[in-house]
Design an enzyme around this catalytic site. Structure first.
Site, PDB file in Angstrom:
ATOM      1  N   HIS A  95      31.839  36.351  35.207  1.00 32.33           N
ATOM      2  CA  HIS A  95      32.265  34.954  34.913  1.00 32.33           C
ATOM      3  C   HIS A  95      31.230  34.117  34.124  1.00 32.33           C
ATOM      4  O   HIS A  95      30.119  34.494  34.174  1.00 32.33           O
ATOM      5  CB  HIS A  95      32.596  34.248  36.048  1.00 32.33           C
ATOM      6  CG  HIS A  95      31.321  34.172  37.131  1.00 32.33           C
ATOM      7  ND1 HIS A  95      31.136  35.340  38.118  1.00 32.33           N
ATOM      8  CD2 HIS A  95      30.355  33.252  37.554  1.00 32.33           C
ATOM      9  CE1 HIS A  95      30.183  35.104  38.833  1.00 32.33           C
ATOM     10  NE2 HIS A  95      29.575  33.748  38.535  1.00 32.33           N
ATOM     11  N   CYS A 102      38.231  40.772  46.106  1.00 34.31           N
ATOM     12  CA  CYS A 102      37.646  40.038  45.324  1.00 34.31           C
ATOM     13  C   CYS A 102      37.870  38.638  45.003  1.00 34.31           C
ATOM     14  O   CYS A 102      39.240  38.367  44.837  1.00 34.31           O
ATOM     15  CB  CYS A 102      37.393  40.736  43.763  1.00 34.31           C
ATOM     16  SG  CYS A 102      36.936  39.646  42.750  1.00 34.31           S
ATOM     17  N   HIS A 115      39.318  43.173  36.579  1.00 37.94           N
ATOM     18  CA  HIS A 115      37.937  43.235  37.344  1.00 37.94           C
ATOM     19  C   HIS A 115      36.879  43.713  36.668  1.00 37.94           C
ATOM     20  O   HIS A 115      36.830  45.074  36.364  1.00 37.94           O
ATOM     21  CB  HIS A 115      38.130  43.739  38.780  1.00 37.94           C
ATOM     22  CG  HIS A 115      37.052  43.530  39.788  1.00 37.94           C
ATOM     23  ND1 HIS A 115      36.801  42.391  40.296  1.00 37.94           N
ATOM     24  CD2 HIS A 115      35.915  44.320  39.757  1.00 37.94           C
ATOM     25  CE1 HIS A 115      35.538  42.734  40.985  1.00 37.94           C
ATOM     26  NE2 HIS A 115      35.089  43.920  40.602  1.00 37.94           N
ATOM     27  N   ASN A 131      25.628  35.016  35.119  1.00 44.31           N
ATOM     28  CA  ASN A 131      24.614  35.438  35.820  1.00 44.31           C
ATOM     29  C   ASN A 131      24.789  36.749  36.340  1.00 44.31           C
ATOM     30  O   ASN A 131      26.139  37.130  36.460  1.00 44.31           O
ATOM     31  CB  ASN A 131      24.400  34.564  37.268  1.00 44.31           C
ATOM     32  CG  ASN A 131      23.916  33.069  36.937  1.00 44.31           C
ATOM     33  OD1 ASN A 131      22.993  33.169  36.491  1.00 44.31           O
ATOM     34  ND2 ASN A 131      24.417  32.220  37.709  1.00 44.31           N
ATOM     35  N   CYS A 178      39.392  37.597  41.557  1.00 43.68           N
ATOM     36  CA  CYS A 178      40.800  38.359  41.575  1.00 43.68           C
ATOM     37  C   CYS A 178      42.013  37.716  42.301  1.00 43.68           C
ATOM     38  O   CYS A 178      43.204  37.388  41.794  1.00 43.68           O
ATOM     39  CB  CYS A 178      40.858  39.911  41.823  1.00 43.68           C
ATOM     40  SG  CYS A 178      39.973  41.083  40.791  1.00 43.68           S
TER      41      CYS A 178
HETATM   42  P1  5GP Z   1      27.520  32.720  40.470  1.00 43.29           P
HETATM   43  O1  5GP Z   1      26.433  32.066  41.277  1.00 43.29           O
HETATM   44  O2  5GP Z   1      27.945  34.174  41.012  1.00 43.29           O
HETATM   45  O3  5GP Z   1      26.789  32.878  38.896  1.00 43.29           O
HETATM   46  O4  5GP Z   1      28.621  31.562  40.353  1.00 43.29           O
HETATM   47  C1  5GP Z   1      29.464  31.698  41.291  1.00 43.29           C
HETATM   48  C2  5GP Z   1      30.363  30.273  41.095  1.00 43.29           C
HETATM   49  O5  5GP Z   1      31.617  30.387  41.825  1.00 43.29           O
HETATM   50  C3  5GP Z   1      29.524  29.230  41.941  1.00 43.29           C
HETATM   51  O6  5GP Z   1      29.206  28.240  40.766  1.00 43.29           O
HETATM   52  C4  5GP Z   1      30.509  28.663  43.077  1.00 43.29           C
HETATM   53  O7  5GP Z   1      30.186  27.423  43.022  1.00 43.29           O
HETATM   54  C5  5GP Z   1      31.542  29.181  42.500  1.00 43.29           C
HETATM   55  N1  5GP Z   1      32.765  29.484  43.401  1.00 43.29           N
HETATM   56  C6  5GP Z   1      32.656  30.198  44.676  1.00 43.29           C
HETATM   57  N2  5GP Z   1      33.650  29.938  45.423  1.00 43.29           N
HETATM   58  C7  5GP Z   1      34.506  29.403  44.694  1.00 43.29           C
HETATM   59  C8  5GP Z   1      35.798  29.315  44.984  1.00 43.29           C
HETATM   60  O8  5GP Z   1      36.628  29.734  46.051  1.00 43.29           O
HETATM   61  N3  5GP Z   1      36.404  28.327  44.087  1.00 43.29           N
HETATM   62  C9  5GP Z   1      36.057  28.004  43.135  1.00 43.29           C
HETATM   63  N4  5GP Z   1      36.734  27.148  42.259  1.00 43.29           N
HETATM   64  N5  5GP Z   1      34.645  28.183  42.655  1.00 43.29           N
HETATM   65  C10 5GP Z   1      34.088  28.999  43.596  1.00 43.29           C
HETATM   66 ZN    ZN Z   2      37.701  40.673  40.583  1.00 44.96          ZN
END
Ligand code: 5GP
Ligand code: ZN
Length: 112
Positions: free
Chosen positions: A98, A3, A45, A85, A6
């Site tokens: 998140h 993950c 998680h 989301n 994680c």
């Molecule tokens: P979701 O689309 O699942 O609501 O949001 C996931 C978020 O995680 C996205 O805004 C994306 O930019 C962020 N994200 C994805 N991979 C990484 C990473 O490796 N580091 C950081 N800091 N953010 C990430």
């Molecule tokens: Zn996780």
């Protein structure tokens, strides 16, 4: 379990940490959608909002307790948006719950 968040929490993948306590970890989003874009994650998680239960909801409460501190530290004196989301229709891309904190400008009311 493999993950991304994680791995960020346990330090295997680097991140720009802005806040941490016993229950949650907050860091800057790698692809910011607003001048301030912070992600707050539980230190256990939980895949998404669909997985919140009476047993783990303390982590969710603690995230929301931390939000005002994180927002103040980020200079969000004029408001901000919280987004979590959940699932395909919401385009959830990381399956570790998140909360996005978005702010630093007047945000559009539109969702897409
Ligand atoms: P979701 O689309 O699942 O609501 O949001 C996931 C978020 O995680 C996205 O805004 C994306 O930019 C962020 N994200 C994805 N991979 C990484 C990473 O490796 N580091 C950081 N800091 N953010 C990430
Ligand atoms: Zn996780």
């Amino acid at each position: 379990m493999d993950c991304l968040f994680c791995s960020i929490i346990n330090g295997d993948i680097p991140s720009s940490k802005v806040y941490e306590d016993e229950y949650c970890y907050a860091f800057k989003d790698i692809n910011p959608m607003a001048p301030v874009h912070i992600l707050v994650v539980p230190k256990v998680h939980i895949a998404s909002a669909d997985e919140i239960t009476a047993e783990n909801s303390v982590y969710i409460a603690k995230i929301f307790e931390a939000v005002p501190k994180i927002a103040a530290d980020a200079g969000l004196t004029n408001g901000y948006r919280l987004v979590s989301n959940c699932g395909p229709d919401a385009d959830q891309s990381v399956l570790h719950l998140h909360v996005h904190i978005l702010g630093g400008k007047k945000l559009s009311a539109r969702l897409d």
